[in-house]
Design a protein around this motif. Structure first.
Motif, mmCIF file in Angstrom:
data_model
loop_
_atom_site.group_PDB
_atom_site.id
_atom_site.type_symbol
_atom_site.label_atom_id
_atom_site.label_comp_id
_atom_site.label_asym_id
_atom_site.label_seq_id
_atom_site.Cartn_x
_atom_site.Cartn_y
_atom_site.Cartn_z
ATOM 1 N N TRP A 265 60.213 -8.896 37.169
ATOM 2 C CA TRP A 265 59.094 -9.537 37.870
ATOM 3 C C TRP A 265 57.773 -8.846 37.564
ATOM 4 C CZ3 TRP A 265 61.816 -9.664 43.323
ATOM 5 C CH2 TRP A 265 62.905 -10.561 43.252
ATOM 6 N N ARG A 266 57.828 -7.608 37.128
ATOM 7 C CA ARG A 266 56.603 -6.854 36.859
ATOM 8 C C ARG A 266 55.808 -7.448 35.691
ATOM 9 N NH1 ARG A 266 56.093 -1.629 38.436
ATOM 10 N NH2 ARG A 266 55.182 -1.154 36.405
ATOM 11 N N PHE A 267 56.460 -8.202 34.808
ATOM 12 C CA PHE A 267 55.744 -8.761 33.663
ATOM 13 C C PHE A 267 54.570 -9.631 34.106
ATOM 14 C CE2 PHE A 267 59.947 -8.436 31.203
ATOM 15 C CZ PHE A 267 59.557 -7.240 30.624
ATOM 16 N N ASN A 268 54.787 -10.421 35.140
ATOM 17 C CA ASN A 268 53.745 -11.344 35.599
ATOM 18 C C ASN A 268 53.017 -10.873 36.851
ATOM 19 O OD1 ASN A 268 54.905 -12.867 33.572
ATOM 20 N ND2 ASN A 268 54.811 -14.780 34.704
ATOM 21 N N PHE A 269 53.701 -10.069 37.682
ATOM 22 C CA PHE A 269 53.144 -9.781 38.999
ATOM 23 C C PHE A 269 52.975 -8.294 39.289
ATOM 24 C CE2 PHE A 269 55.667 -13.732 39.220
ATOM 25 C CZ PHE A 269 54.634 -14.619 39.494
ATOM 26 N N GLY A 270 53.169 -7.440 38.296
ATOM 27 C CA GLY A 270 53.045 -6.013 38.543
ATOM 28 C C GLY A 270 54.026 -5.544 39.605
ATOM 29 N N GLU A 271 53.536 -4.719 40.526
ATOM 30 C CA GLU A 271 54.402 -4.147 41.562
ATOM 31 C C GLU A 271 54.408 -4.971 42.850
ATOM 32 O OE1 GLU A 271 52.192 -0.666 41.652
ATOM 33 O OE2 GLU A 271 53.044 0.169 39.800
ATOM 34 N N LYS A 272 53.704 -6.084 42.866
ATOM 35 C CA LYS A 272 53.481 -6.837 44.096
ATOM 36 C C LYS A 272 54.777 -7.221 44.803
ATOM 37 C CE LYS A 272 51.210 -11.032 45.822
ATOM 38 N NZ LYS A 272 50.379 -12.216 45.447
ATOM 39 N N TYR A 273 55.679 -7.872 44.083
ATOM 40 C CA TYR A 273 56.893 -8.379 44.724
ATOM 41 C C TYR A 273 58.030 -7.370 44.699
ATOM 42 C CZ TYR A 273 54.453 -12.836 44.702
ATOM 43 O OH TYR A 273 53.534 -13.821 44.913
ATOM 44 N N THR A 274 58.139 -6.561 43.631
ATOM 45 C CA THR A 274 59.219 -5.563 43.595
ATOM 46 C C THR A 274 59.028 -4.519 44.684
ATOM 47 O OG1 THR A 274 58.000 -4.384 41.859
ATOM 48 C CG2 THR A 274 59.780 -5.850 41.150
ATOM 49 N N ASP A 275 57.788 -4.072 44.886
ATOM 50 C CA ASP A 275 57.541 -3.077 45.931
ATOM 51 C C ASP A 275 57.820 -3.648 47.320
ATOM 52 O OD1 ASP A 275 56.866 -1.147 44.122
ATOM 53 O OD2 ASP A 275 54.880 -0.754 44.954
ATOM 54 N N ARG A 276 57.401 -4.886 47.548
ATOM 55 C CA ARG A 276 57.638 -5.468 48.871
ATOM 56 C C ARG A 276 59.128 -5.659 49.116
ATOM 57 N NH1 ARG A 276 54.448 -10.014 52.359
ATOM 58 N NH2 ARG A 276 56.105 -10.413 53.859
ATOM 59 N N LEU A 277 59.838 -6.196 48.106
ATOM 60 C CA LEU A 277 61.272 -6.423 48.281
ATOM 61 C C LEU A 277 62.011 -5.122 48.537
ATOM 62 C CD1 LEU A 277 63.738 -8.347 48.141
ATOM 63 C CD2 LEU A 277 63.881 -7.773 45.709
ATOM 64 N N TRP A 278 61.809 -4.129 47.688
ATOM 65 C CA TRP A 278 62.557 -2.882 47.835
ATOM 66 C C TRP A 278 62.146 -2.116 49.093
ATOM 67 C CZ3 TRP A 278 66.954 -1.350 45.965
ATOM 68 C CH2 TRP A 278 67.429 -1.924 44.783
ATOM 69 N N GLY A 279 60.880 -2.186 49.457
ATOM 70 C CA GLY A 279 60.454 -1.542 50.691
ATOM 71 C C GLY A 279 61.159 -2.119 51.898
ATOM 72 N N GLN A 280 61.281 -3.454 51.933
ATOM 73 C CA GLN A 280 61.953 -4.109 53.058
ATOM 74 C C GLN A 280 63.444 -3.847 53.053
ATOM 75 O OE1 GLN A 280 58.718 -7.771 53.525
ATOM 76 N NE2 GLN A 280 60.627 -8.168 52.437
ATOM 77 N N ILE A 281 64.056 -3.801 51.881
ATOM 78 C CA ILE A 281 65.486 -3.483 51.789
ATOM 79 C C ILE A 281 65.744 -2.070 52.322
ATOM 80 C CG2 ILE A 281 67.362 -2.976 50.168
ATOM 81 C CD1 ILE A 281 66.383 -5.308 48.467
ATOM 82 N N ILE A 282 64.917 -1.125 51.928
ATOM 83 C CA ILE A 282 65.104 0.261 52.351
ATOM 84 C C ILE A 282 64.974 0.392 53.861
ATOM 85 C CG2 ILE A 282 63.978 2.530 52.279
ATOM 86 C CD1 ILE A 282 63.486 1.895 49.246
ATOM 87 N N TYR A 283 64.005 -0.302 54.453
ATOM 88 C CA TYR A 283 63.889 -0.274 55.902
ATOM 89 C C TYR A 283 65.122 -0.885 56.563
ATOM 90 C CZ TYR A 283 59.286 1.547 57.029
ATOM 91 O OH TYR A 283 58.230 2.382 57.247
ATOM 92 N N GLN A 284 65.584 -2.007 56.053
ATOM 93 C CA GLN A 284 66.719 -2.697 56.660
ATOM 94 C C GLN A 284 67.975 -1.839 56.652
ATOM 95 O OE1 GLN A 284 67.019 -5.520 58.263
ATOM 96 N NE2 GLN A 284 69.247 -5.581 58.396
ATOM 97 N N TYR A 285 68.216 -1.125 55.550
ATOM 98 C CA TYR A 285 69.471 -0.389 55.417
ATOM 99 C C TYR A 285 69.355 1.091 55.770
ATOM 100 C CZ TYR A 285 71.554 -4.571 53.629
ATOM 101 O OH TYR A 285 72.040 -5.851 53.545
#
Length: 295
Positions: A265-285
């Motif tokens: 996803w970084r090819f088109n959107f940089g860290e925007k979506y990967t950071d949000r997704l992984w940040g939320q996963i880490i909080y959840q678990y």
């Protein structure tokens, strides 16, 4: 007290004045206040692309909310001997549990790296409210974990697979697709409104596609598929191939991630979506273990 999470009441009040009248409404919720970081142990075989982008996110962009130790099995000694890296997995159960991790991320590491006892410690860690994220790989995970304690906690069933290095064969990409349960899962939301979230997953991320996922054979009875590969069916009656699935195990939670390609996803959107997704996963678990029995 920074060492003692506390329950406190959060009250929101709204006053509205119109035509000489005042309308007032309030809402109260009990929240858990904890001034501490989620402690993570990330174990990986070698620095594949997902690790290369996730490692700086955890150590730099998430540093205010995470405290991370890394074990990179095939790292050079000059790397593995310096923080935030550990030279090896813990040799005793006491030392492992004294480290007080909230979350373990287990990558493409061969089961032979661990002793049978160490695998049992990880299983016990989950049973005692720990979070576990298992990220599939082409070499070892989960293919070398048949009949191990780790296989028992996974939300999927699998058989051993081999993936060759055939550079002449073009891979077939697929759109990572949210299931109905995935659409209802707040920590998979990549926007603040349901409509925008659907737009992001279907119109922005789906066209980029993933190229690989580990071919699982079925979901366990208590598991929920959150992201699927809609181009491959498994089971009877047939369902779409699970790429992300979750289940409770004991007091803990386990997340299966059957691909290692969110970095695309970084090819088109940089860290925007990967950071949000992984940040939320880490909080959840990670949060259930950190906050303890009050969650």
């Amino acid at each position: 007290d920074k060492d003692k999470p506390e329950n406190q009441d959060l009250v929101a009040t709204i006053k509205y004045k119109a035509d000489g009248e005042t309308f007032e409404s309030s809402m109260k919720r009990t929240v858990r206040v904890a001034d501490s970081k989620i402690k993570i142990l990330y174990i990986e075989n070698m620095p594949r692309w997902e690790f290369k982008f996730l490692q700086p996110a955890l150590t730099v962009r998430y540093k205010k909310r995470c405290d991370v130790d890394f074990i990179l099995v095939n790292a050079a000694e000059e790397v593995s001997s310096k923080p935030p890296y550990l030279p090896e997995f813990y040799k005793t159960k006491e030392k492992f549990f004294e480290a007080k991790y909230d979350l373990i991320i287990l990558g493409d590491v061969a089961s032979s790296y661990f002793s049978k006892d160490q695998l049992e410690w990880i299983k016990e860690f989950v049973e005692n409210r720990g979070g576990l994220i298992v990220m599939a790989g082409r070499q070892n995970m989960p293919s070398t974990y048949e009949n191990t304690p780790i296989a028992e906690v996974l939300p999927i069933e699998f058989k051993k697979e081999r993936f060759g290095l055939d550079f002449e064969t073009r891979t077939t990409e697929y759109p990572p697709t949210l299931t109905d349960a995935g659409l209802r899962t707040d920590w998979l939301a990549l926007s603040d409104t349901p409509e925008e979230n659907v737009e992001i997953w279907t119109k922005q991320l789906a066209p980029l596609g993933f190229h690989w996922n580990y071919p699982v054979t079925k979901l366990r009875p208590a598991a929920t598929a959150l992201i699927v590969n809609p181009r491959v069916k498994i089971g009877e009656p047939p369902i779409n191939m699970p790429v992300m699935a979750t289940q409770p195990y004991g007091k803990g939670q386990v997340l299966w991630l059957g691909t290692d390609e969110t970095w695309r996803w970084r090819f088109n959107f940089g860290e925007k979506y990967t950071d949000r997704l992984w940040g939320q996963i880490i909080y959840q678990y990670g949060l259930p273990s950190m906050l303890g029995d009050s969650t």
